[in-house]
Design a protein around this motif. Sequence first.
Motif, mmCIF file in Angstrom:
data_model
loop_
_atom_site.group_PDB
_atom_site.id
_atom_site.type_symbol
_atom_site.label_atom_id
_atom_site.label_comp_id
_atom_site.label_asym_id
_atom_site.label_seq_id
_atom_site.Cartn_x
_atom_site.Cartn_y
_atom_site.Cartn_z
ATOM 1 N N ALA A 102 22.856 84.008 32.485
ATOM 2 C CA ALA A 102 23.498 82.714 32.242
ATOM 3 C C ALA A 102 23.582 81.913 33.535
ATOM 4 O O ALA A 102 23.297 80.707 33.543
ATOM 5 C CB ALA A 102 24.887 82.912 31.638
ATOM 6 N N ASP A 103 23.965 82.571 34.644
ATOM 7 C CA ASP A 103 24.038 81.873 35.924
ATOM 8 C C ASP A 103 22.663 81.378 36.353
ATOM 9 O O ASP A 103 22.517 80.265 36.856
ATOM 10 C CB ASP A 103 24.610 82.792 37.007
ATOM 11 N N VAL A 107 21.618 77.461 37.085
ATOM 12 C CA VAL A 107 21.012 77.023 38.346
ATOM 13 C C VAL A 107 19.659 76.381 38.071
ATOM 14 O O VAL A 107 19.315 75.347 38.646
ATOM 15 C CB VAL A 107 20.879 78.207 39.332
ATOM 16 N N ARG A 108 18.875 76.957 37.188
ATOM 17 C CA ARG A 108 17.553 76.410 36.859
ATOM 18 C C ARG A 108 17.689 75.022 36.253
ATOM 19 O O ARG A 108 16.953 74.100 36.596
ATOM 20 C CB ARG A 108 16.840 77.364 35.889
ATOM 21 N N ILE A 162 28.450 70.456 38.317
ATOM 22 C CA ILE A 162 29.747 69.909 37.884
ATOM 23 C C ILE A 162 29.598 69.297 36.494
ATOM 24 O O ILE A 162 30.431 69.519 35.612
ATOM 25 C CB ILE A 162 30.281 68.889 38.909
ATOM 26 N N ARG A 163 28.515 68.517 36.269
ATOM 27 C CA ARG A 163 28.284 67.911 34.961
ATOM 28 C C ARG A 163 28.122 68.976 33.876
ATOM 29 O O ARG A 163 28.536 68.778 32.738
ATOM 30 C CB ARG A 163 27.047 67.013 34.995
ATOM 31 N N GLN A 164 27.526 70.112 34.235
ATOM 32 C CA GLN A 164 27.350 71.200 33.267
ATOM 33 C C GLN A 164 28.653 71.957 33.029
ATOM 34 O O GLN A 164 28.749 72.747 32.101
ATOM 35 C CB GLN A 164 26.304 72.205 33.767
ATOM 36 N N GLY A 165 29.637 71.751 33.891
ATOM 37 C CA GLY A 165 30.901 72.470 33.772
ATOM 38 C C GLY A 165 30.848 73.846 34.397
ATOM 39 O O GLY A 165 31.745 74.673 34.162
ATOM 40 N N ALA A 166 29.807 74.127 35.174
ATOM 41 C CA ALA A 166 29.649 75.455 35.787
ATOM 42 C C ALA A 166 30.558 75.612 37.006
ATOM 43 O O ALA A 166 30.969 76.737 37.312
ATOM 44 C CB ALA A 166 28.207 75.673 36.187
ATOM 45 N N VAL A 167 30.837 74.520 37.701
ATOM 46 C CA VAL A 167 31.752 74.558 38.845
ATOM 47 C C VAL A 167 32.688 73.366 38.748
ATOM 48 O O VAL A 167 32.392 72.370 38.102
ATOM 49 C CB VAL A 167 30.998 74.513 40.211
ATOM 50 N N SER A 168 33.822 73.496 39.426
ATOM 51 C CA SER A 168 34.783 72.380 39.455
ATOM 52 C C SER A 168 34.382 71.434 40.597
ATOM 53 O O SER A 168 33.522 71.758 41.415
ATOM 54 C CB SER A 168 36.190 72.899 39.671
#
Length: 174
Positions: A102-103, A107-108, A162-168
Amino acid sequence: MGPEEEAQFSVYVTARRDRVRRTAYLLCGDWHRADDLTQIAFVKLYGAWSGIRDYGALDGFVRRCLMRAAVDESRRPWRREHTVDDLPDTPAPTLDLASVVADRQLVRTALDEVPPGQRAMLVLRFFDGLDVAATAAAMECSEGNVKSQTARGLAAMKQALIRQGAVSAEGGRP
């Protein structure tokens, strides 16, 4: 290679072996690796011996082979392993393959949103492991351009994550 050329090669190697080995040691800091690097350089010289026109440039040729071999060897995965005196008491945490996949996909996807020039810089710097100078040479641009494009690419990738919600917005996981 004929017997005369073999004899010339043997004389050269015998005369230069210790000097090349010392240079290799200064490059890597380990006598065993220095022996390997020296052997690699002399094997390359042996392969090129019949095509050599200027025997005065042999030292430079061997030095260049030695430098390239040192760089190539330093990139090998087993060269990054280091021994430790004490083993850790606790076992390493188990790897959750689903989260790794998933990570990787996050990233891709984020990398796809980075402009192509900046993406090329990120791939060369962080995936291929090139330094700034090598990246500049590969991309035929200045080192300053590599630094600025890398910084912009990292910023664009962070915004995509950030747009994907993966990081704040602060950079940590949400």
